[in-house]
Design a protein around this motif. Structure first.
Motif, PDB file in Angstrom:
ATOM      1  N   TRP A   1      17.028   5.268  13.444  1.00 58.92           N
ATOM      2  CA  TRP A   1      15.858   5.558  12.617  1.00 58.92           C
ATOM      3  C   TRP A   1      16.137   5.564  11.123  1.00 58.92           C
ATOM      4  N   ALA A   2      17.348   5.248  10.728  1.00 58.11           N
ATOM      5  CA  ALA A   2      17.666   5.245   9.290  1.00 58.11           C
ATOM      6  C   ALA A   2      16.770   4.267   8.528  1.00 58.11           C
ATOM      7  N   ASP A   3      16.689   3.026   8.967  1.00 59.40           N
ATOM      8  CA  ASP A   3      15.869   2.018   8.280  1.00 59.40           C
ATOM      9  C   ASP A   3      14.369   2.246   8.472  1.00 59.40           C
ATOM     10  N   PRO A   4      13.892   2.525   9.703  1.00 61.15           N
ATOM     11  CA  PRO A   4      12.452   2.764   9.870  1.00 61.15           C
ATOM     12  C   PRO A   4      11.934   3.948   9.057  1.00 61.15           C
ATOM     13  N   LEU A   5      12.727   5.029   8.934  1.00 62.48           N
ATOM     14  CA  LEU A   5      12.279   6.168   8.131  1.00 62.48           C
ATOM     15  C   LEU A   5      12.184   5.799   6.651  1.00 62.48           C
ATOM     16  N   LEU A   6      13.110   4.974   6.197  1.00 60.05           N
ATOM     17  CA  LEU A   6      13.051   4.485   4.819  1.00 60.05           C
ATOM     18  C   LEU A   6      11.793   3.653   4.602  1.00 60.05           C
ATOM     19  N   PHE A   7      11.461   2.813   5.570  1.00 63.19           N
ATOM     20  CA  PHE A   7      10.256   1.996   5.492  1.00 63.19           C
ATOM     21  C   PHE A   7       8.999   2.867   5.494  1.00 63.19           C
ATOM     22  N   LEU A   8       8.939   3.850   6.395  1.00 59.62           N
ATOM     23  CA  LEU A   8       7.774   4.736   6.452  1.00 59.62           C
ATOM     24  C   LEU A   8       7.590   5.479   5.132  1.00 59.62           C
ATOM     25  N   SER A   9       8.696   5.920   4.560  1.00 59.30           N
ATOM     26  CA  SER A   9       8.626   6.647   3.297  1.00 59.30           C
ATOM     27  C   SER A   9       8.074   5.766   2.173  1.00 59.30           C
ATOM     28  N   SER A  10       8.535   4.528   2.110  1.00 59.64           N
ATOM     29  CA  SER A  10       8.071   3.624   1.058  1.00 59.64           C
ATOM     30  C   SER A  10       6.614   3.217   1.274  1.00 59.64           C
ATOM     31  N   ALA A  11       6.194   3.138   2.550  1.00 63.29           N
ATOM     32  CA  ALA A  11       4.818   2.732   2.861  1.00 63.29           C
ATOM     33  C   ALA A  11       3.823   3.867   2.690  1.00 63.29           C
ATOM     34  N   ALA A  12       4.299   5.107   2.755  1.00 58.08           N
ATOM     35  CA  ALA A  12       3.384   6.257   2.723  1.00 58.08           C
ATOM     36  C   ALA A  12       2.649   6.381   1.398  1.00 58.08           C
ATOM     37  N   ALA A  13       3.303   5.996   0.308  1.00 56.79           N
ATOM     38  CA  ALA A  13       2.700   6.161  -1.016  1.00 56.79           C
ATOM     39  C   ALA A  13       1.378   5.405  -1.154  1.00 56.79           C
ATOM     40  N   SER A  14       1.247   4.274  -0.456  1.00 57.81           N
ATOM     41  CA  SER A  14       0.017   3.475  -0.555  1.00 57.81           C
ATOM     42  C   SER A  14      -0.766   3.476   0.763  1.00 57.81           C
ATOM     43  N   LEU A  15      -0.478   4.424   1.613  1.00 58.55           N
ATOM     44  CA  LEU A  15      -1.183   4.502   2.902  1.00 58.55           C
ATOM     45  C   LEU A  15      -2.665   4.832   2.678  1.00 58.55           C
ATOM     46  N   PRO A  16      -3.586   4.113   3.342  1.00 59.48           N
ATOM     47  CA  PRO A  16      -5.019   4.403   3.174  1.00 59.48           C
ATOM     48  C   PRO A  16      -5.421   5.665   3.941  1.00 59.48           C
ATOM     49  N   HIS A  17      -4.953   6.798   3.444  1.00 60.61           N
ATOM     50  CA  HIS A  17      -5.181   8.081   4.104  1.00 60.61           C
ATOM     51  C   HIS A  17      -5.323   9.138   3.012  1.00 60.61           C
ATOM     52  N   PRO A  18      -6.312  10.050   3.130  1.00 61.46           N
ATOM     53  CA  PRO A  18      -6.543  11.046   2.072  1.00 61.46           C
ATOM     54  C   PRO A  18      -5.331  11.923   1.770  1.00 61.46           C
ATOM     55  N   SER A  19      -4.450  12.116   2.760  1.00 66.04           N
ATOM     56  CA  SER A  19      -3.285  12.987   2.574  1.00 66.04           C
ATOM     57  C   SER A  19      -1.996  12.201   2.350  1.00 66.04           C
ATOM     58  N   HIS A  20      -2.116  10.999   1.791  1.00 65.07           N
ATOM     59  CA  HIS A  20      -0.923  10.152   1.697  1.00 65.07           C
ATOM     60  C   HIS A  20       0.170  10.771   0.824  1.00 65.07           C
ATOM     61  N   ASN A  21      -0.216  11.550  -0.196  1.00 66.30           N
ATOM     62  CA  ASN A  21       0.804  12.191  -1.042  1.00 66.30           C
ATOM     63  C   ASN A  21       1.599  13.239  -0.249  1.00 66.30           C
ATOM     64  N   ALA A  22       0.891  14.040   0.547  1.00 66.90           N
ATOM     65  CA  ALA A  22       1.561  15.057   1.371  1.00 66.90           C
ATOM     66  C   ALA A  22       2.416  14.393   2.447  1.00 66.90           C
TER      67      ALA A  22
END
Length: 208
Positions: free
Chosen positions: A99-120
């Protein structure tokens, strides 16, 4: 030993205690960290669920599509009790490293996620990465104390790419699916380490 390695190793030893701490205490610390890892992944999944489109549940891939599904793991506590201590630790380390690489990907993708709580969500994923790294450091130390079998790590490469999709629903679905895979695996890691802690403490198997 290179200076950079000695420095990094010293930091890990400062956090985990290394040789000065009994194996049981190191396992206690690992189990506490794995519990936090699973708890945090569960909280993240619930936050996504709050604003998840109903059609997204129909689009969600099956759990068998998770990139770690090829790893043969115990399905329940009874099966885990039949696996050797070294193999249990090897399974936990294999899942965590996958999960080292997938977690890095999720973290980078979260900033622009179309979700009201994307910052959290982004903030919690950063925390998740930190816990994952710290747990990995601790399991490396444990494997050094438990023999060669525990040091084997199965290769489970992530080939999901770095594109969640073009439309809002696809991006949410793919993000949610990857996170749900991690939640499933974090539960396995937590379960394996707690069974391992119980067994090495010589507790009655039925109490593990």
């Amino acid at each position: 030993m290179p200076m950079e390695y000695k420095s990094g190793y010293s930091v890990v030893c400062l956090l985990w205690g290394c040789h000065a701490v009994p194996l049981g205490d190191l396992l206690d610390r690992a189990a506490q960290r794995s519990d936090k890892l699973h708890s945090l992944s569960t909280t993240l999944t619930h936050e996504l669920d709050i604003h998840f489109p109903p059609i997204g549940r129909l689009m969600m891939p099956r759990p068998s599509m998770c990139h770690t599904s090829s790893l043969q793991t115990p399905n329940d506590k009874e099966q885990a009790l039949r696996v050797s201590e070294s193999d249990l630790l090897s399974l936990a380390r294999s899942l965590l490293q996958a999960w080292a690489d997938p977690l890095l990907f999720l973290s980078s993708a979260a900033a622009s996620l179309p979700h009201p709580s994307h910052n959290a969500i982004y903030s919690k994923l950063q925390e998740l990465q930190d816990h994952s790294r710290n747990l990995g450091d601790g399991l490396d130390i444990l494997s050094g104390k438990m023999g060669p079998s525990s040091q084997y790590i199965s290769s489970l490469p992530y080939r999901g790419g770095s594109d969640l999709g073009q439309d809002k629903t696809s991006r949410l679905v793919n993000f949610h699916f990857l996170l749900s895979c991690f939640r499933r695996d974090s539960h396995k890691i937590d379960s394996f380490l707690k069974v391992l802690r119980c067994r090495l403490a010589k507790t009655r198997p039925e109490m593990c």
